[in-house]
Write a protein that holds these residues in place. Structure first.
Motif, PDB file in Angstrom:
ATOM      1  N   TYR A  30      99.314 -72.349   0.191  1.00 10.90           N
ATOM      2  CA  TYR A  30      97.875 -72.637   0.314  1.00 10.90           C
ATOM      3  C   TYR A  30      97.634 -74.131   0.492  1.00 10.90           C
ATOM      4  CZ  TYR A  30      96.889 -67.977  -1.671  1.00 10.90           C
ATOM      5  OH  TYR A  30      96.812 -66.622  -1.907  1.00 10.90           O
ATOM      6  N   ASP A  31      96.608 -74.459   1.271  1.00  6.21           N
ATOM      7  CA  ASP A  31      96.008 -75.791   1.194  1.00  6.21           C
ATOM      8  C   ASP A  31      95.041 -75.734   0.017  1.00  6.21           C
ATOM      9  OD1 ASP A  31      97.269 -76.803   3.517  1.00  6.21           O
ATOM     10  OD2 ASP A  31      95.825 -75.695   4.738  1.00  6.21           O
ATOM     11  N   ILE A  32      95.217 -76.601  -0.959  1.00  8.60           N
ATOM     12  CA  ILE A  32      94.411 -76.566  -2.181  1.00  8.60           C
ATOM     13  C   ILE A  32      93.441 -77.740  -2.162  1.00  8.60           C
ATOM     14  CG2 ILE A  32      94.450 -76.588  -4.700  1.00  8.60           C
ATOM     15  CD1 ILE A  32      97.312 -75.481  -4.555  1.00  8.60           C
ATOM     16  N   LEU A  33      92.161 -77.431  -2.243  1.00 14.31           N
ATOM     17  CA  LEU A  33      91.107 -78.449  -2.234  1.00 14.31           C
ATOM     18  C   LEU A  33      90.275 -78.344  -3.504  1.00 14.31           C
ATOM     19  CD1 LEU A  33      91.435 -77.239   0.877  1.00 14.31           C
ATOM     20  CD2 LEU A  33      89.665 -78.932   1.326  1.00 14.31           C
ATOM     21  N   LEU A  34      89.719 -79.468  -3.921  1.00 15.23           N
ATOM     22  CA  LEU A  34      88.810 -79.516  -5.061  1.00 15.23           C
ATOM     23  C   LEU A  34      87.476 -80.085  -4.595  1.00 15.23           C
ATOM     24  CD1 LEU A  34      88.109 -79.396  -8.129  1.00 15.23           C
ATOM     25  CD2 LEU A  34      89.036 -81.720  -8.304  1.00 15.23           C
ATOM     26  N   VAL A  35      86.393 -79.360  -4.892  1.00 15.50           N
ATOM     27  CA  VAL A  35      85.043 -79.820  -4.556  1.00 15.50           C
ATOM     28  C   VAL A  35      84.313 -80.207  -5.840  1.00 15.50           C
ATOM     29  CG1 VAL A  35      82.841 -79.220  -3.502  1.00 15.50           C
ATOM     30  CG2 VAL A  35      84.955 -78.316  -2.542  1.00 15.50           C
ATOM     31  N   LEU A  36      83.798 -81.436  -5.878  1.00 16.18           N
ATOM     32  CA  LEU A  36      82.977 -81.914  -6.990  1.00 16.18           C
ATOM     33  C   LEU A  36      81.534 -81.982  -6.492  1.00 16.18           C
ATOM     34  CD1 LEU A  36      85.267 -84.863  -8.179  1.00 16.18           C
ATOM     35  CD2 LEU A  36      85.271 -82.475  -8.962  1.00 16.18           C
ATOM     36  N   LEU A  37      80.637 -81.280  -7.168  1.00 15.17           N
ATOM     37  CA  LEU A  37      79.257 -81.200  -6.695  1.00 15.17           C
ATOM     38  C   LEU A  37      78.487 -82.502  -6.883  1.00 15.17           C
ATOM     39  CD1 LEU A  37      78.204 -77.651  -8.000  1.00 15.17           C
ATOM     40  CD2 LEU A  37      78.998 -78.277  -5.712  1.00 15.17           C
TER      41      LEU A  37
END
Length: 389
Positions: A30-37
């Motif tokens: 997987y390409d693992i991404l983190l989104v911070l709102l």
């Protein structure tokens, strides 16, 4: 794609980064991404191999939904997994109509957490309207799972229970460092946001009633600081009850404490308590919804029970100052606290980080595979051309 409000100090934020650090074995698939709102200072570090996308939603629902929807439409992630209520609701709404699998993780017992105030009732209604629409819900304890089913109409077959992970190696490493604050003599430790649900007012009263020597150290920051400081002054406990604020490395402080106190009225899964247990501390805790009874007594919570001694500490009814003071005196006895502390540390190994992380990725894998099959099944077939060159 993992989604959370921010990485400001807090239990959910720490667990998110713990989960991401342990996700290295899945990088090849997987390409693992983190989104911070939100744009807030980070209290916890993210591995440098994870791409971080920081939005600027300023704590608001509608901008969070719009920004996530735009991001999902552009990137088309296979699966999203969110922590915390605003991120969860926004995640569910933003994935509607997209071929993206939506997983949410509920960190608190929402009914107990929100209470009965008018604004809280609106929040509970919002969760009831959206949570059943998630593809899968991860609850951090049996009590949270039951609350989701009973009060928020989440189907039981779409809920999994995964306790929070404990990174024993990291706790051992950080615990060995010099603490950021110097505290002379013995002290009882507590951790958490200085908010009403954590009920530190009761803990301070119980400490005063206990007559114990030593000090009480409460690690954390929040809107109740001035109220707690006034209470400390009124009880004449200046110099004995310390509020040092949020500390990046709480483990060095916990490692040197005599016992850990959890006075909460509500928890989802008491991270601070389990991490203190991993430091070898016995615990005195309220039997709040939810988590302490499951962890310490190995059974669901029973509100009718009084004070209960267990191998790792003592469990008392919520908001019972006299019982909490009695439990503090009981566990403070040196020989007893050593034995209970050793048992507490051994209990935490069932929350091993790799086992817990693997459970998360099993759900992600399963949902990703289901979504891919669905997309393939609904893809239009292209008729063979009859033309010849």
């Amino acid at each position: 794609m993992f989604v959370i409000n921010s990485l400001a100090g807090g239990g959910a934020e720490r667990i998110m980064t713990t989960l991401l650090r342990a996700s290295g074995p899945w990088r090849e698939r997987y390409d693992i991404l983190l989104v911070l709102l939100d744009k807030e200072p980070d209290a916890y570090a993210v591995p440098d191999w994870i791409e971080v996308i920081q939005l600027d939603c300023r704590g608001r629902f509608l901008p969070s939904i719009v920004a996530l929807r735009s991001l999902y439409a552009r990137i088309r992630p296979d699966v999203t997994l969110s922590f915390l209520s605003r991120a969860n609701v926004s995640n569910i709404v933003a994935t509607k109509g997209l071929p993206t699998g939506c997983i949410i993780s509920e960190r608190v017992n929402s009914t107990a957490h929100f209470g009965g105030r008018l604004r809280s009732l609106a929040s509970r209604l919002l969760l009831r309207l959206t949570y059943p629409r998630a593809d899968h819900v991860i609850a951090v304890s049996d009590g949270v799972a039951q609350d989701l089913h009973d009060n928020f109409a989440v189907p039981q077959d779409r809920v999994s229970i995964i306790f929070n992970p404990v990174d024993h190696d990291l706790i051992e490493e950080l615990g060995a460092r010099e603490p950021a604050i110097a505290i002379d003599g013995e002290y009882i430790a507590a951790t958490g946001r200085l908010v009403p649900n954590k009920n530190f007012t009761m803990l301070i009263d119980a400490f005063a009633q206990s007559g114990l020597p030593g000090k009480l150290v409460i690690l954390g920051e929040g809107p109740e600081r001035s109220k707690l400081e006034a209470q400390i002054a009124e009880l004449g406990l200046e110099g004995r009850v310390h509020l040092p604020g949020f500390i990046d490395n709480p483990f060095s402080v916990l490692k040197r404490a005599t016992l850990f106190a959890l006075p909460s009225n509500a928890e989802g899964f008491p991270n601070g308590m389990v991490e203190a247990m991993a430091c070898g501390l016995p615990v005195v805790t309220t039997n709040c919804p939810s988590g302490p009874s499951e962890i310490l007594l190995n059974r669901p919570r029973d509100e009718s029970e009084g004070m209960i001694q267990c191998a790792a500490g003592v469990v008392v009814p919520t908001n019972d100052t006299a019982a909490f003071a009695q439990a503090l005196r009981l566990v403070y006895e040196p020989a007893l606290r050593r034995a209970k502390g050793a048992t507490a540390a051994s209990i935490t190994h069932k929350f091993d980080i790799m086992q817990t992380t693997g459970s998360y990725w099993e759900i992600i894998d399963r949902l990703a595979a289901t979504r891919r099959k669905s997309v393939t099944a609904h893809r239009p077939k292209i008729a063979a051309s009859s033309q010849t060159s």
